[in-house]
Design an enzyme around this catalytic site. Structure first.
Site, PDB file in Angstrom:
ATOM      1  N   SER A  14       0.864  -1.328   0.066  1.00  0.00           N
ATOM      2  CA  SER A  14       0.002   0.001  -0.070  1.00  0.00           C
ATOM      3  C   SER A  14       0.809   1.421   0.042  1.00  0.00           C
ATOM      4  O   SER A  14       1.763   1.306   0.864  1.00  0.00           O
ATOM      5  CB  SER A  14      -1.001   0.106   1.223  1.00  0.00           C
ATOM      6  OG  SER A  14      -1.482   1.434   1.337  1.00  0.00           O
ATOM      7  N   SER A  16      -0.725   4.114   0.502  1.00  0.00           N
ATOM      8  CA  SER A  16      -1.359   5.086   1.112  1.00  0.00           C
ATOM      9  C   SER A  16      -0.655   5.818   2.233  1.00  0.00           C
ATOM     10  O   SER A  16      -0.830   7.023   2.395  1.00  0.00           O
ATOM     11  CB  SER A  16      -2.639   4.460   1.983  1.00  0.00           C
ATOM     12  OG  SER A  16      -3.714   4.304   0.917  1.00  0.00           O
ATOM     13  N   LYS A  65     -13.247  -4.896   2.987  1.00  0.00           N
ATOM     14  CA  LYS A  65     -14.254  -3.876   2.736  1.00  0.00           C
ATOM     15  C   LYS A  65     -15.535  -4.182   3.008  1.00  0.00           C
ATOM     16  O   LYS A  65     -16.410  -3.585   3.369  1.00  0.00           O
ATOM     17  CB  LYS A  65     -13.973  -3.455   1.363  1.00  0.00           C
ATOM     18  CG  LYS A  65     -12.945  -2.659   0.939  1.00  0.00           C
ATOM     19  CD  LYS A  65     -12.624  -2.099  -0.253  1.00  0.00           C
ATOM     20  CE  LYS A  65     -11.300  -1.498  -0.484  1.00  0.00           C
ATOM     21  NZ  LYS A  65     -11.243  -0.828  -1.619  1.00  0.00           N
ATOM     22  N   GLY A 129     -14.919  -6.213  -3.178  1.00  0.00           N
ATOM     23  CA  GLY A 129     -15.391  -5.000  -2.450  1.00  0.00           C
ATOM     24  C   GLY A 129     -15.085  -3.912  -3.458  1.00  0.00           C
ATOM     25  O   GLY A 129     -16.038  -2.903  -3.545  1.00  0.00           O
ATOM     26  N   TYR A 226      -2.264   0.021  -8.732  1.00  0.00           N
ATOM     27  CA  TYR A 226      -1.327   1.283  -9.082  1.00  0.00           C
ATOM     28  C   TYR A 226       0.202   0.667  -9.076  1.00  0.00           C
ATOM     29  O   TYR A 226       0.950   1.757  -9.078  1.00  0.00           O
ATOM     30  CB  TYR A 226      -1.583   2.464  -8.091  1.00  0.00           C
ATOM     31  CG  TYR A 226      -1.726   1.839  -6.680  1.00  0.00           C
ATOM     32  CD1 TYR A 226      -2.817   1.710  -6.229  1.00  0.00           C
ATOM     33  CD2 TYR A 226      -0.570   2.006  -5.852  1.00  0.00           C
ATOM     34  CE1 TYR A 226      -2.926   1.430  -4.754  1.00  0.00           C
ATOM     35  CE2 TYR A 226      -0.579   1.779  -4.611  1.00  0.00           C
ATOM     36  CZ  TYR A 226      -1.698   1.670  -3.854  1.00  0.00           C
ATOM     37  OH  TYR A 226      -1.717   1.173  -2.822  1.00  0.00           O
ATOM     38  N   GLY A 247      -4.522   2.895 -11.846  1.00  0.00           N
ATOM     39  CA  GLY A 247      -4.904   3.373 -10.427  1.00  0.00           C
ATOM     40  C   GLY A 247      -4.662   4.383  -9.572  1.00  0.00           C
ATOM     41  O   GLY A 247      -5.154   4.610  -8.347  1.00  0.00           O
TER      42      GLY A 247
HETATM   43  O1  SKM Z   1     -10.034   2.001  -0.892  1.00  0.00           O
HETATM   44  C1  SKM Z   1      -8.500   1.988  -1.093  1.00  0.00           C
HETATM   45  C2  SKM Z   1      -8.027   2.146   0.304  1.00  0.00           C
HETATM   46  O2  SKM Z   1      -8.658   3.195   0.861  1.00  0.00           O
HETATM   47  C3  SKM Z   1      -6.562   2.071   0.379  1.00  0.00           C
HETATM   48  C4  SKM Z   1      -5.709   1.445  -0.755  1.00  0.00           C
HETATM   49  C5  SKM Z   1      -4.341   1.117  -0.229  1.00  0.00           C
HETATM   50  O3  SKM Z   1      -3.808   1.685   0.623  1.00  0.00           O
HETATM   51  O4  SKM Z   1      -4.089   0.643  -1.091  1.00  0.00           O
HETATM   52  C6  SKM Z   1      -6.437   1.102  -1.543  1.00  0.00           C
HETATM   53  C7  SKM Z   1      -7.752   0.962  -1.924  1.00  0.00           C
HETATM   54  O5  SKM Z   1      -8.523   0.001  -1.362  1.00  0.00           O
END
Ligand code: SKM
Length: 283
Positions: A14, A16, A65, A129, A226, A247
């Site tokens: 991730s 994020s 999710k 999800g 992504y 993504g």
């Molecule tokens: O919906 C998003 C999620 O909020 C965060 C995320 C990630 O950190 O890769 C991917 C998606 O599932």
């Protein structure tokens, strides 16, 4: 210091944390956003633990999710309608769930490829999800037909039934992978919501090359993944003359929407978030 984070399994891939910590630093706020690897069987204990730690909000990714929904005190109606939660916030001593994937998914389609989707056909690969938000997003954009492709007939049937008798249900058709070769040439929009092709198993695509070769030139191929950037799915689609959307922008836009909720702030530094991701990926 206030805590935010992302729960998932896996969660190591991730980005994020990279994106959100860049935004929080830019805003000069004393917050930190952390990855929390949580196994499905520990979900209930984990979210109680996050509350005990003083976490004020978190993102939810694969595979939690839908499973998280019964564990939350409240769910915003849009997320309930979608049937998936990707953003949770601590409000009045309770966990409240919402879904920002839908606006994240729609954003690049609306801003970059403004068009009338009314007569168009969407083919969605996967029925988890993320697919739920994508289906709701395609409905909101006005697609005429939405095909969802999955492996398990029973799960596909549940997916279809979960939309009840809504107007969306009328344009929704669920199909197995046996039908993919025949569906791809019909697609104006082909979306990958499966994790196939995601880091580290990058030499994979959910669609066989021979099937991808049937995509119409000018169709849009959209991969929610992504990392890597681009995926094999997108590379092959581009070779056939399709338009590729990766993504990254969805990740950015769903993150902006989440930060607005967590911070109760409208001015989110979206360019800083996008740039932090691009730098991290060497783009
Ligand atoms: O919906 C998003 C999620 O909020 C965060 C995320 C990630 O950190 O890769 C991917 C998606 O599932």
């Amino acid at each position: 210091t206030q805590l935010l984070g992302v729960i998932g399994h896996p969660v190591e891939h991730s980005l994020s944390p990279v994106m959100h910590n860049a935004a929080l630093a830019e805003l000069g706020l004393d917050y930190i956003y952390l990855p929390f690897p949580i196994q499905p069987q520990n979900l209930e204990v984990a979210i109680a633990g996050l509350a005990a730690m003083g976490v004020v909000g978190f993102s939810v990714t694969i595979p939690h999710k839908q499973a998280i929904m019964p564990l939350l005190s409240d769910i915003i109606p849009t997320a309930r309608a979608i049937g998936a939660v990707n953003t949770v916030s601590w409000q009045n001593h309770q966990w409240v769930g919402t879904n920002t994937d839908i606006e994240g998914f729609i954003a690049p389609l609306q801003t970059t490829y403004q068009q009338d989707w009314n007569q168009k056909v969407a083919v969605i690969l996967g029925n988890g999800g993320a697919a739920r938000a994508v289906v709701a997003g395609c409905d909101q954009l006005g697609f005429a037909k939405i095909h969802v492709v999955g492996r398990n007939i029973q799960k596909l049937e549940e997916f279809r039934q979960s939309w009840g008798n809504s107007p969306l249900a009328e344009k929704l058709q669920v199909q197995t992978w046996d039908d993919v070769a025949q569906l791809i040439p019909q697609a104006d929009l082909l979306v990958n919501t499966t994790p196939v092709g995601m880091y580290p198993l990058v030499d994979n695509s959910p669609v066989k090359l021979a099937d991808m070769q049937k995509i119409s030139p000018g169709a849009i191929a959209y991969d929610l993944i992504y990392t890597p950037n681009p995926t094999q799915f997108l590379q092959q689609a581009k070779q056939e003359g399709a338009i590729a959307i990766d993504g990254l922008e969805m990740l950015v836009q769903q993150g902006v929407a989440a930060l607005k909720i967590w911070l109760q702030l409208e001015a989110i530094p979206v360019d800083v978030m996008r740039q932090a991701l691009r730098n991290h990926l060497g783009l």
